[in-house]
Structures are given as structure tokens and as C-alpha cells.
Design an enzyme around this catalytic site. Structure first.
Site, PDB file in Angstrom:
ATOM      1  N   SER A 132       0.830  -1.209   0.000  1.00  0.00           N
ATOM      2  CA  SER A 132       0.000   0.000   0.000  1.00  0.00           C
ATOM      3  C   SER A 132       0.859   1.252   0.000  1.00  0.00           C
ATOM      4  O   SER A 132       1.972   1.260   0.548  1.00  0.00           O
ATOM      5  CB  SER A 132      -0.890   0.001   1.252  1.00  0.00           C
ATOM      6  OG  SER A 132      -1.481   1.258   1.455  1.00  0.00           O
ATOM      7  N   TYR A 157      -2.322  -0.203  10.091  1.00  0.00           N
ATOM      8  CA  TYR A 157      -2.531  -0.782   8.758  1.00  0.00           C
ATOM      9  C   TYR A 157      -1.245  -0.678   7.937  1.00  0.00           C
ATOM     10  O   TYR A 157      -0.784  -1.659   7.340  1.00  0.00           O
ATOM     11  CB  TYR A 157      -3.680  -0.067   8.043  1.00  0.00           C
ATOM     12  CG  TYR A 157      -3.802  -0.434   6.586  1.00  0.00           C
ATOM     13  CD1 TYR A 157      -4.212  -1.710   6.200  1.00  0.00           C
ATOM     14  CD2 TYR A 157      -3.510   0.496   5.586  1.00  0.00           C
ATOM     15  CE1 TYR A 157      -4.321  -2.051   4.864  1.00  0.00           C
ATOM     16  CE2 TYR A 157      -3.627   0.167   4.253  1.00  0.00           C
ATOM     17  CZ  TYR A 157      -4.031  -1.105   3.896  1.00  0.00           C
ATOM     18  OH  TYR A 157      -4.127  -1.446   2.571  1.00  0.00           O
TER      19      TYR A 157
END
Length: 343
Positions: A132, A157
Site C-alpha cells: 500500500s 494498517y
């Protein structure tokens, strides 16, 4: 090194990117095994509706499996002997990680090591996994490059995605498992996630409700249309990473390795101001948004901007979809799926 492949496993096949990737592979006559745990982080009916688009194809098989179910995962690998594995299963969302940290460890860390073990023992020819843009964290040098260090995540995350990159490298080093990590930059388009800005904004504007505009609108995102993302993934599937002969431990390059391991950014390479993004939604919805300007949220970053030179050089990847066309396509899908009874 190129790879001819026929048996592909896609984890998170009922998810946004997994669904679109599966569709495109099936259109190319590739056999796809999809797994997903169908969790309720967002509307399970949307996930099931995606699967309903896929299951009629005889080249597609689906099993409801969680990556944390190690024995089931190992049995599946033993039976199917996959050529390529694409890991898109993850607990997503930056803000959700502030309140539900254990969900991220269970899915993104425990689940990922289970997958690595399967790839190791059943000799997967190529593992492609989703990372990501959030791994860039506190970095401010733009555009973001895979050759820069990313050691300062600002959300759990992001930390789990950085952990995936480190774990994959370890398996490339120890067991020669070829691994490619793709750092996705703000993916959007039809069948997208309801927790993402485009979906949230579109629904609120249609319903006449205010939208929350964080950091008082002073945000930029490298919004990347789903078709471009899928094209980039498909290009990389057959492109097995090779050791970088110039890699040096004296000046280690984070994006490559002496092992069969590579990282790539996959983005639009064209950041957009959040207020311009909202204006484009307003144009295609035909209504003006009520904007609730708010401070920056914990875990968020003010801007993302992908340097995609490495992916372009390796595969010829070049995003094709303008923001205007991409948002128009999403809103047409949204209107058809959610507003038929309100036309």
C-alpha cells in the site's frame, strides 16, 4: 524472467480489486481459484454480488477460507498446485485500525505468514502481494519511490503492510520464493468499497447529506482507476523477479534485493486535489456537496504521489483512465445498483 501460467490463486477474490482481477483473468481463459472469508468489515451483500458475477464461469472456483485457517489453506495448495498466487486478502482501512488493531494482525500478519508457508512448501512460481502507498507514512519527498526507506508508518494498517514486505523478503532470501510487492495508490472505480471516499461522497451527495472533508480539503491523492490497476497486476504476474546483481549491503536498495524480490508502486502518477476530486463527483451526480471541513485524522497523510518508473520500465505499464472518465464510470454503476428505485 517471464512465466507461462495456467493456475492462479487469488485471495480476497470477493473484494474490489480481487473481483476485477478475476474477471480479467477469466476473460483471458486463465483458471482462477478464488478464496475469501467474506467478513463484515463492509456490506457482505456487495461481496456476494461480485461473486455472483464470477461463479457462472466454469474456469472459476471459489472456497470460503480465511488465511488464518492454516490447515485448510495448506490442503488447498496440496490439491491445486498453483502456478501464481495473488494475495489481495487483507483487513483494509486506515481509520478502522485505530479501533480494531487485532483484526489487522490476524489477517495481515498471521494470514500472510500462513500464505508464505504454503508458497514455500508447494513451490509457487510467483507470489504477488498487495502492499500500500500507506507504507510511505511520514515520508514527504515526492513522488514516493520504492528506492526510499519507509521506516516511519503512521497507522497500524501501514505497519502491517510494511511487515508483509519484510516477511516476503525473508522467504525470498531463505527459500528462494519469488515475491513481488505492489504498493497500490488509492484505487477507485465501479464495484468499489463503501468505506472509500468516492463511495461515501457519492452516496452522501445523492442523499443530500454533508460529507466530511478532512484536513480542511488540503489533501492530494494519486487516485488510480481499477482497470489501470488490474492491467498493471496482470503485466507483473508473468514477470518473475530476479536478483539485482548490483545490490549492495553497503548501500541497500529497499526496492530490490540479491534475492528474487521486487517492490513496485502502482498508481496514476498524477495526484489530484481532494476538492477537485469532489468537484468532479458533483459534476457527474448533478448536485453540489454540503462540505463539513474537518482537521486531519490520525493515521492519514496529506498527500500521495507515485513514482511508477520501475513498473513502466519492467512491464510497459502506463495508466490510461482520466479522473473524469473514471468517476463517471463509477457513478453510472452506483446509480444503476443503488438508485434504480429513485430515478
Amino acid at each position: 524472467m517471464s512465466l507461462t501460467y495456467q493456475r492462479v490463486l487469488i485471495t480476497g477474490a470477493a473484494g474490489f480489486i480481487g473481483f476485477h482481477l478475476t474477471q480479467q483473468l477469466l476473460a483471458r481463459k486463465i483458471n482462477v481459484m478464488g478464496i475469501d472469508n467474506l467478513n463484515d468489515y463492509y456490506d457482505v451483500n456487495l461481496k456476494k454480488a461480485r461473486l455472483n458475477q464470477l461463479t457462472p464461469n466454469p474456469l472459476f472456483q471459489f472456497e470460503r477460507i480465511d488465511l488464518a485457517q492454516r490447515d485448510l489453506l495448506m490442503a488447498l495448495f496440496a490439491e491445486k498446485q498453483f502456478d501464481v498466487v495473488v494475495n489481495l486478502a487483507a483487513q483494509a482501512g486506515v481509520r478502522y485500525s485505530l479501533e480494531n488493531p487485532h483484526a489487522y494482525i490476524d489477517s495481515n500478519v498471521v494470514g500472510f505468514v500462513n500464505l508464505l508457508e504454503c508458497c514455500r512448501h508447494y513451490h509457487t512460481k510467483h507470489l504477488v502481494f498487495a502492499s500500500s502507498s500507506s507504507v510511505y507514512g511520514a515520508n514527504t519527498k515526492m513522488p514516493f519511490s520504492v528506492h526510499d526507506n519507509v521506516d516511519h508508518p503512521v497507522s497500524l494498517y501501514a505497519a502491517t503492510k510494511k511487515a508483509n514486505e519484510l516477511m516476503a523478503h525473508t522467504y525470498s532470501h531463505l527459500y528462494q520464493v519469488p515475491c513481488t510487492g505492489l504498493r497500490f495508490f488509492t484505487v477507485y472505480g465501479p464495484w468499489g468499497r463503501p468505506d472509500m471516499a468516492l463511495f461515501l461522497f457519492t452516496r452522501a451527495i445523492y442523499d443530500g447529506k454533508p460529507i466530511n472533508v478532512f484536513n480542511n480539503g488540503d489533501m492530494q491523492r494519486d487516485f488510480t482507476y481499477i482497470d489501470d490497476i488490474v492491467e498493471g497486476i496482470i503485466r507483473i504476474l508473468g514477470h518473475i523477479p530476479e536478483p539485482n546483481p548490483g545490490w549492495s549491503g553497503d548501500q541497500p536498495d529497499p526496492g530490490t534485493s540479491y534475492a528474487p524480490y521486487r517492490l513496485y508502486n502502482i498508481g496514476n502518477n498524477r495526484p489530484v486535489k481532494l476538492l477537485d476530486f469532489i468537484e468532479t463527483i458533483e459534476k457527474h451526480v448533478g448536485k453540489t456537496a454540503q462540505k463539513n471541513f474537518m482537521a486531519m485524522q490520525p493515521g492519514d497523510v496529506p498527500a500521495t504521489y507515485a513514482n511508477i518508473d520501475d513498473l513502466t520500465q519492467a512491464t510497459g505499464f502506463a495508466p490510461q483512465t482520466s479522473l473524469d472518465n473514471g468517476i463517471r464510470n463509477f457513478i453510472e454503476w452506483y446509480r444503476d445498483r443503488y438508485r434504480r428505485d429513485k430515478k
